[in-house]
Design a protein around this motif. Structure first.
Motif, PDB file in Angstrom:
ATOM      1  N   ILE A  59     -13.583  -0.162  -9.518  1.00 26.96           N
ATOM      2  CA  ILE A  59     -12.193  -0.144  -9.045  1.00 26.96           C
ATOM      3  C   ILE A  59     -11.552  -1.516  -9.254  1.00 26.96           C
ATOM      4  O   ILE A  59     -10.409  -1.623  -9.718  1.00 26.96           O
ATOM      5  N   SER A  60     -12.281  -2.567  -8.910  1.00 25.65           N
ATOM      6  CA  SER A  60     -11.756  -3.924  -9.069  1.00 25.65           C
ATOM      7  C   SER A  60     -11.491  -4.246 -10.535  1.00 25.65           C
ATOM      8  O   SER A  60     -10.473  -4.865 -10.872  1.00 25.65           O
ATOM      9  N   ALA A  61     -12.397  -3.814 -11.413  1.00 25.06           N
ATOM     10  CA  ALA A  61     -12.235  -4.073 -12.849  1.00 25.06           C
ATOM     11  C   ALA A  61     -10.997  -3.377 -13.403  1.00 25.06           C
ATOM     12  O   ALA A  61     -10.273  -3.940 -14.234  1.00 25.06           O
ATOM     13  N   VAL A  62     -10.717  -2.168 -12.937  1.00 20.62           N
ATOM     14  CA  VAL A  62      -9.529  -1.419 -13.381  1.00 20.62           C
ATOM     15  C   VAL A  62      -8.266  -2.189 -13.024  1.00 20.62           C
ATOM     16  O   VAL A  62      -7.326  -2.312 -13.825  1.00 20.62           O
ATOM     17  N   ILE A  63      -8.224  -2.737 -11.799  1.00 21.01           N
ATOM     18  CA  ILE A  63      -7.054  -3.505 -11.358  1.00 21.01           C
ATOM     19  C   ILE A  63      -6.908  -4.785 -12.171  1.00 21.01           C
ATOM     20  O   ILE A  63      -5.799  -5.150 -12.592  1.00 21.01           O
ATOM     21  N   LEU A  64      -8.011  -5.472 -12.414  1.00 21.98           N
ATOM     22  CA  LEU A  64      -7.957  -6.718 -13.185  1.00 21.98           C
ATOM     23  C   LEU A  64      -7.519  -6.470 -14.628  1.00 21.98           C
ATOM     24  O   LEU A  64      -6.787  -7.284 -15.212  1.00 21.98           O
ATOM     25  N   VAL A  65      -7.934  -5.354 -15.197  1.00 19.51           N
ATOM     26  CA  VAL A  65      -7.494  -5.006 -16.552  1.00 19.51           C
ATOM     27  C   VAL A  65      -5.997  -4.688 -16.557  1.00 19.51           C
ATOM     28  O   VAL A  65      -5.261  -5.119 -17.461  1.00 19.51           O
ATOM     29  N   SER A  71      -4.246  -0.357  -3.753  1.00 20.33           N
ATOM     30  CA  SER A  71      -3.338   0.775  -3.951  1.00 20.33           C
ATOM     31  C   SER A  71      -2.498   0.620  -5.206  1.00 20.33           C
ATOM     32  O   SER A  71      -1.760   1.538  -5.582  1.00 20.33           O
ATOM     33  N   SER A  72      -2.626  -0.546  -5.861  1.00 14.09           N
ATOM     34  CA  SER A  72      -1.819  -0.813  -7.052  1.00 14.09           C
ATOM     35  C   SER A  72      -2.199   0.094  -8.220  1.00 14.09           C
ATOM     36  O   SER A  72      -1.472   0.175  -9.211  1.00 14.09           O
ATOM     37  N   ILE A  73      -3.343   0.794  -8.119  1.00 12.09           N
ATOM     38  CA  ILE A  73      -3.719   1.752  -9.172  1.00 12.09           C
ATOM     39  C   ILE A  73      -3.591   3.186  -8.659  1.00 12.09           C
ATOM     40  O   ILE A  73      -4.188   4.106  -9.223  1.00 12.09           O
ATOM     41  N   GLY A  74      -2.820   3.346  -7.602  1.00 13.27           N
ATOM     42  CA  GLY A  74      -2.545   4.687  -7.101  1.00 13.27           C
ATOM     43  C   GLY A  74      -3.456   5.116  -5.968  1.00 13.27           C
ATOM     44  O   GLY A  74      -4.180   4.314  -5.377  1.00 13.27           O
ATOM     45  N   SER A  75      -3.440   6.402  -5.694  1.00 16.71           N
ATOM     46  CA  SER A  75      -4.175   6.944  -4.550  1.00 16.71           C
ATOM     47  C   SER A  75      -5.686   6.759  -4.686  1.00 16.71           C
ATOM     48  O   SER A  75      -6.391   6.612  -3.682  1.00 16.71           O
ATOM     49  N   ILE A  76      -6.189   6.760  -5.936  1.00 21.03           N
ATOM     50  CA  ILE A  76      -7.630   6.582  -6.109  1.00 21.03           C
ATOM     51  C   ILE A  76      -8.086   5.220  -5.597  1.00 21.03           C
ATOM     52  O   ILE A  76      -9.183   5.079  -5.033  1.00 21.03           O
ATOM     53  N   GLY A  77      -7.233   4.220  -5.760  1.00 18.00           N
ATOM     54  CA  GLY A  77      -7.557   2.893  -5.261  1.00 18.00           C
ATOM     55  C   GLY A  77      -7.487   2.832  -3.747  1.00 18.00           C
ATOM     56  O   GLY A  77      -8.371   2.264  -3.100  1.00 18.00           O
ATOM     57  N   LYS A  78      -6.452   3.439  -3.167  1.00 13.06           N
ATOM     58  CA  LYS A  78      -6.289   3.436  -1.713  1.00 13.06           C
ATOM     59  C   LYS A  78      -7.415   4.209  -1.032  1.00 13.06           C
ATOM     60  O   LYS A  78      -8.008   3.746  -0.063  1.00 13.06           O
ATOM     61  N   ILE A  79      -7.707   5.398  -1.563  1.00 16.73           N
ATOM     62  CA  ILE A  79      -8.791   6.208  -0.995  1.00 16.73           C
ATOM     63  C   ILE A  79     -10.140   5.527  -1.234  1.00 16.73           C
ATOM     64  O   ILE A  79     -10.999   5.488  -0.351  1.00 16.73           O
ATOM     65  N   GLY A  80     -10.295   4.971  -2.435  1.00 19.24           N
ATOM     66  CA  GLY A  80     -11.550   4.311  -2.781  1.00 19.24           C
ATOM     67  C   GLY A  80     -11.867   3.145  -1.865  1.00 19.24           C
ATOM     68  O   GLY A  80     -12.996   3.015  -1.379  1.00 19.24           O
ATOM     69  N   VAL A  81     -10.862   2.286  -1.588  1.00 17.71           N
ATOM     70  CA  VAL A  81     -11.115   1.126  -0.728  1.00 17.71           C
ATOM     71  C   VAL A  81     -11.354   1.573   0.714  1.00 17.71           C
ATOM     72  O   VAL A  81     -12.114   0.933   1.455  1.00 17.71           O
ATOM     73  N   GLY A  82     -10.735   2.691   1.107  1.00 12.32           N
ATOM     74  CA  GLY A  82     -10.983   3.228   2.442  1.00 12.32           C
ATOM     75  C   GLY A  82     -12.417   3.707   2.594  1.00 12.32           C
ATOM     76  O   GLY A  82     -13.087   3.432   3.596  1.00 12.32           O
ATOM     77  N   ILE A  83     -12.894   4.415   1.575  1.00 13.38           N
ATOM     78  CA  ILE A  83     -14.278   4.911   1.591  1.00 13.38           C
ATOM     79  C   ILE A  83     -15.263   3.738   1.537  1.00 13.38           C
ATOM     80  O   ILE A  83     -16.259   3.713   2.267  1.00 13.38           O
ATOM     81  N   LEU A  84     -14.967   2.758   0.674  1.00 14.31           N
ATOM     82  CA  LEU A  84     -15.854   1.602   0.557  1.00 14.31           C
ATOM     83  C   LEU A  84     -15.936   0.816   1.864  1.00 14.31           C
ATOM     84  O   LEU A  84     -17.015   0.365   2.261  1.00 14.31           O
ATOM     85  N   THR A  85     -14.789   0.651   2.521  1.00 14.03           N
ATOM     86  CA  THR A  85     -14.777  -0.043   3.807  1.00 14.03           C
ATOM     87  C   THR A  85     -15.665   0.681   4.810  1.00 14.03           C
ATOM     88  O   THR A  85     -16.450   0.059   5.528  1.00 14.03           O
ATOM     89  N   ALA A  86     -15.562   2.006   4.837  1.00  8.19           N
ATOM     90  CA  ALA A  86     -16.382   2.806   5.750  1.00  8.19           C
ATOM     91  C   ALA A  86     -17.863   2.691   5.407  1.00  8.19           C
ATOM     92  O   ALA A  86     -18.701   2.501   6.297  1.00  8.19           O
ATOM     93  N   VAL A  87     -18.191   2.805   4.124  1.00  7.86           N
ATOM     94  CA  VAL A  87     -19.596   2.760   3.699  1.00  7.86           C
ATOM     95  C   VAL A  87     -20.205   1.385   3.966  1.00  7.86           C
ATOM     96  O   VAL A  87     -21.307   1.266   4.532  1.00  7.86           O
ATOM     97  N   PHE A  88     -19.496   0.320   3.564  1.00  4.77           N
ATOM     98  CA  PHE A  88     -20.021  -1.025   3.781  1.00  4.77           C
ATOM     99  C   PHE A  88     -20.161  -1.336   5.268  1.00  4.77           C
ATOM    100  O   PHE A  88     -21.107  -2.012   5.687  1.00  4.77           O
ATOM    101  N   SER A  89     -19.229  -0.856   6.079  1.00  4.35           N
ATOM    102  CA  SER A  89     -19.312  -1.057   7.534  1.00  4.35           C
ATOM    103  C   SER A  89     -20.545  -0.372   8.096  1.00  4.35           C
ATOM    104  O   SER A  89     -21.263  -0.948   8.932  1.00  4.35           O
ATOM    105  N   PHE A  90     -20.795   0.857   7.641  1.00  2.04           N
ATOM    106  CA  PHE A  90     -21.950   1.600   8.157  1.00  2.04           C
ATOM    107  C   PHE A  90     -23.263   0.949   7.720  1.00  2.04           C
ATOM    108  O   PHE A  90     -24.204   0.836   8.515  1.00  2.04           O
TER     109      PHE A  90
END
Length: 429
Positions: A220-226, A336-355
């Motif tokens: 996800i980060s690489a997509v934004i940087l590109v 969220s700059s790459i759309g909903s996939i980025g917003k949902i993705g960072v939400g899921i990642l935050t949850a997973v890394f927290s757990f």
């Protein structure tokens, strides 16, 4: 009350504490003749051989220990914490964060070298491992060891447990509009099942999920940087400009950049706290050099690599200096700059890394609890931990976060004191 706690927190994590961390890292870097650079290729070879080596029945594999520590220290700090640092200290914080982590690599090496060596030497002692062993037996200070264990336990209950469970439920509410009460109940049940399985089950979970979550985060980060590649070089120039400018853009400058950058470098990994020694002491290979090198790799990946990637993503994709954006809001806008996939993705990642952080930290607390109570009441610890998971996920008591942060800082003092005193026992092979 909250004002008083904030003041105490400011003192505990003030300039003297940060100087203590930097001094320790700098001392070991010079003492080892900058081992993190000098033997980088050899260290990489030793590290790769160790994580690909044969797994024995006794203890956990080197790769499992590596993933378990990464799972504990990544948490939400690599996503939200970096955004908060940039908001508070400007782009220059990224440079000083990397410098701080670079020095901390040798702090991590030293404490894990000692942790492995003492765990091997005193393997007949029950209910003690890692930092607990070298503080008690290396310094011959049982009272200080008890203080360290108590501070570690309180820090785990707060920062490692309730803070992470609250971040997880918040992420689920914002991303999927799931009630925090429902999420809290489910993660408490799941945490109970995993923690009850002990170190083997905890490390097995981390070994599977940490690489997957990290890879997803990097994609996800690489997509934004590109997408914003034309902004990368200007942002890198901005980082160096504000790192050394006495008065930079938007009121930022060298002082703020150093203050918040060094603090972020300290917060984002466990170097200096001694907590990572508990997992490394469970490895089937208690070679001090191997455990130290593995710990260095954890600091490099967690802070120098992942935190820098997060910082670049934020800087290239968001309006710099917008004071209305802070912490989670700033990181959410960036992804969220790459759309909903980025917003949902960072939400899921935050949850997973927290757990993952919540689960790994439970083992730190278990070590401290067993030391304080001589191995009695193991089921009581699990019940207390799971109850706090539910409470932390359902509520957001600011005072608890502040108190836990204070304990997190205080537990570093006896550990940094110990590794500085015992540094003659450390070899840089």
């Amino acid at each position: 009350m909250q004002g008083f706690l904030n003041a105490v927190n400011g003192v505990v994590w003030g300039a003297p504490m940060l100087i203590f961390f930097v001094f320790t890292g700098l001392r070991f870097s010079f003492k080892s003749r900058f081992y993190q650079i000098r033997n980088s290729l050899k260290s990489l070879k030793i590290f790769l051989n160790s994580i690909c080596g044969k797994v024995e029945d006794k203890g956990i594999s080197q790769f499992s220990a590596f993933c378990s520590v990464l799972g504990a220290c990544i948490g939400t700090g690599n996503i939200v914490g970096v955004a908060t640092a940039i908001y508070s200290g400007g782009a220059g914080t990224v440079f000083w964060m990397v410098i701080s982590a670079f020095l901390s690599m040798m702090t991590a090496y030293t404490e894990n070298y000692l942790g492995a060596s003492y765990s091997k030497r005193y393997n007949f002692i029950k209910n003690s491992s890692g930092a607990l062993l070298y503080i008690e037996n290396g310094l011959n200070m049982k009272g200080l060891t008890k203080i360290y264990a108590f501070l570690c336990l309180m820090s785990v209950f707060g920062m490692g447990n309730m803070t992470q469970s609250n971040s997880l439920t918040d992420a689920m509410k914002v991303t999927f509009n799931i009630s925090p009460a429902i999420t809290s109940f489910l993660i408490a049940l799941l945490a109970f099942f995993i923690i009850r399985g002990g170190i083997k089950r905890i490390s097995s979970l981390q070994t599977v999920l940490v690489p997957i979550a990290t890879l997803f985060y990097l994609v996800i980060s690489a997509v934004i940087l590109v997408k914003f590649r034309s902004n990368i070089m200007p942002c890198i120039r901005l980082i160096f400009f504000e790192a050394f400018s006495f008065k930079a853009l938007n009121g930022f400058g060298m002082y703020k950049a150093m203050r918040y950058g060094i603090a972020r470098g300290v917060f984002s990994n466990e170097a200096g706290l001694g907590s990572s020694t508990f997992f490394h002491a469970q490895s089937h290979n208690l070679n001090g050099n191997i455990q130290g090198i593995s710990a260095m790799a954890e600091v490099f990946i967690d802070t120098i690599f992942m935190c820098t990637i997060t910082a670049l993503v934020i800087l290239v994709s968001t309006p710099y200096g917008d004071t209305s954006l802070y912490g989670a809001g700033l990181s959410s806008l960036a992804y969220s700059s790459i759309g909903s996939i980025g917003k949902i993705g960072v939400g899921i990642l935050t949850a997973v890394f927290s757990f993952l952080s919540l689960i790994s930290c439970s083992f730190y607390g278990e070590n401290a609890f067993n030391y304080l109570f001589k191995g009695k009441y193991p089921k009581a610890y699990i019940i207390i931990y799971v109850i706090l998971v539910f409470i932390g996920g359902s509520n957001s008591p600011e005072a608890v976060w502040s108190i836990a942060d204070i304990f997190n800082g205080l537990m570093a003092i006896p550990n940094l004191f110990a590794i500085n005193c015992l540094s003659k026992e450390v070899a840089y092979e």
